[in-house]
Write an enzyme that holds these catalytic residues in place. Structure first.
Site, mmCIF file in Angstrom:
data_model
loop_
_atom_site.group_PDB
_atom_site.id
_atom_site.type_symbol
_atom_site.label_atom_id
_atom_site.label_comp_id
_atom_site.label_asym_id
_atom_site.label_seq_id
_atom_site.Cartn_x
_atom_site.Cartn_y
_atom_site.Cartn_z
ATOM 1 N N LEU A 73 0.891 -1.161 0.000
ATOM 2 C CA LEU A 73 0.000 0.000 0.000
ATOM 3 C C LEU A 73 0.922 1.202 0.000
ATOM 4 O O LEU A 73 1.876 1.259 0.784
ATOM 5 C CB LEU A 73 -0.883 0.013 1.252
ATOM 6 C CG LEU A 73 -2.118 -0.894 1.277
ATOM 7 C CD1 LEU A 73 -2.779 -0.843 2.651
ATOM 8 C CD2 LEU A 73 -3.116 -0.493 0.204
ATOM 9 N N ASP A 74 0.659 2.183 -0.867
ATOM 10 C CA ASP A 74 1.559 3.332 -0.915
ATOM 11 C C ASP A 74 1.438 4.161 0.363
ATOM 12 O O ASP A 74 0.533 3.974 1.168
ATOM 13 C CB ASP A 74 1.306 4.188 -2.164
ATOM 14 C CG ASP A 74 -0.085 4.783 -2.202
ATOM 15 O OD1 ASP A 74 -0.416 5.556 -1.277
ATOM 16 O OD2 ASP A 74 -0.844 4.482 -3.138
ATOM 17 N N GLU A 75 2.349 5.075 0.528
ATOM 18 C CA GLU A 75 2.453 5.856 1.765
ATOM 19 C C GLU A 75 1.169 6.623 2.072
ATOM 20 O O GLU A 75 0.795 6.801 3.237
ATOM 21 C CB GLU A 75 3.629 6.840 1.658
ATOM 22 C CG GLU A 75 3.900 7.627 2.919
ATOM 23 C CD GLU A 75 5.048 8.607 2.753
ATOM 24 O OE1 GLU A 75 5.367 9.316 3.733
ATOM 25 O OE2 GLU A 75 5.628 8.665 1.655
#
Length: 309
Positions: free
Chosen positions: A123-125
Site C-alpha cells: 500500500l503506498d504511503e
C-alpha cells in the site's frame, strides 16, 4: 567467486536434478522467511546469496537446505516458526523493510522480538488499511503475484461524480507503460457534494493502480483504504493496530491461495473469517433479539379478558 553461468549436464548440477531433497534456491529463501519469493529472486540476481561459499546469480539452481550452507549477505539462513498478522496500516507509513528516507515502516508497528517479517503486497504511503504481515514467503508469493488473481477490496473517496460510462471504462481497462490495468469491479456507494465514495475490487495490485486508473478518467483519489484481501476482512481493527491470525484464519488463507482463481466465489459471498464470533461492522447480519411478545396461546381475546389457563 561466482558460479559459472552455463549449466552443467553432469550429476553434480543442481539446476535440473530431480532429487526430492532439492528445492529451488528462491523457494528455500522464501521458506526461511527472508522475503517473498519475488524479492528473493532479486537477492539472487544482485549477488547477495551464496551456496557453500560460492555466489549465485542465476535463478533455477536447486539446493539441499539441510546439507548445504546457504547465506544471504554473509549470514546463514535459519528456518523460523511461521507467523501471520493482520495490520491496519495508517497513512504516512511505508511497506518497505528498508527505507533510505527513514520514514515509519509497517514492521515498526509490531514488536521487534517477533523477528524478521515483511508485508504481503504493498500500500503506498498515502493509503491505509489492511495488510497481511508474515515471514511465510511461499504464502506471500501465492497471495501477491498477479497470476494468482487474489482479490483486493478498497473504499475510495474520489473528487467529482463519475458516470456509468466511466465505471465501464475502468472495468474494461486502460493501457499504461506496464501493461493494461483494469478494475474487476467498481461501484458507487454514495455521493457527498462534489465527491463520491466508491468501492473497488482489484486482482493484480499494480503500483498505485487505483490512483492511476481514476486519474486517467479525470477523478483524483482523495482517500484510499483497503478493507479486504482475499478472504481476510479488516473489520474493526483500529488504525496502527495489529493482531495475530488464528490457526483457522491461516488455514482459510492457505486454502484460498491454493484454490483455482476461476472457481472462487465473488468476495461479497465469501465467508467472513471471524474466530471471535463477534459481528464485523457492515458484514453479515446481527443476531435476532429474543421476542418480548407473549405467545398467541397465552394471550387473552381482549385487554379486559383474562388469559385462558
Amino acid at each position: 567467486m561466482p558460479l559459472p553461468p552455463s549449466r552443467s549436464d553432469s550429476e553434480d548440477s543442481h539446476f535440473d536434478d530431480d532429487d526430492s531433497t532439492l528445492e529451488r534456491l528462491q523457494k528455500v529463501l522464501a521458506s526461511a522467511g527472508i522475503a517473498s519469493r519475488r524479492h528473493c529472486e532479486e537477492y539472487i540476481r544482485d549477488g547477495r546469496v551464496t551456496v557453500d561459499g560460492m555466489t549465485v546469480t542465476e535463478l533455477g539452481m536447486k539446493v539441499d537446505p539441510q546439507a548445504q550452507k546457504v547465506c544471504v549477505d554473509g549470514e546463514r539462513i535459519k528456518f523460523q516458526k511461521k507467523q501471520y498478522f493482520l495490520v491496519n496500516k495508517p497513512v504516512g507509513v511505508v511497506c518497505s523493510n528498508a527505507d533510505p528516507q527513514g520514514r515509519p515502516r509497517v514492521i515498526d508497528l509490531l514488536p521487534p522480538w517477533l523477528g524478521r517479517l515483511f508485508s504481503v503486497g504493498r500500500l503506498d504511503e498515502s493509503s491505509e488499511g489492511l495488510l497481511i504481515v508474515t515471514n511465510d514467503g511461499e504464502l506471500a508469493h501465492a497471495l501477491a503475484h498477479p497470476r494468482f488473481q487474489v482479490e483486493r477490496v478498497y473504499r475510495c473517496i474520489i473528487a467529482g461524480i463519475p458516470t456509468d460510462d466511466t465505471f465501464k471504462q475502468l472495468r474494461q481497462g486502460l493501457h499504461f507503460t506496464e501493461g493494461k490495468f483494469r478494475m474487476r469491479d467498481v461501484r458507487r456507494i454514495k455521493t457527498n457534494g462534489k465527491s463520491t465514495l466508491v468501492e473497488v475490487v482489484l486482482t493484480e495490485g499494480q503500483n498505485r493502480e487505483v490512483r492511476r486508473l481514476f486519474a486517467r478518467v479525470g477523478h483524483k483519489v482523495l482517500k484510499l483504504r483497503r478493507t479486504a484481501f482475499g478472504p481476510m476482512k479488516l473489520g474493526e481493527l483500529e488504525t496502527a493496530a495489529y493482531r495475530p491470525l488464528s490457526p483457522s484464519e491461516v488455514r482459510v488463507l492457505k486454502q484460498y491461495a491454493a484454490s483455482d482463481p476461476s472457481r472462487r466465489p465473488s468476495w461479497r459471498k465469501q465467508e467472513v473469517v471471524n474466530p471471535q464470533r463477534k459481528r464485523i461492522k457492515g458484514v453479515g447480519k446481527p443476531r435476532r433479539k429474543p421476542s418480548s411478545r407473549i405467545p398467541t396461546a397465552n394471550r387473552g381475546g381482549s385487554r379486559n379478558k383474562r388469559p385462558r389457563r
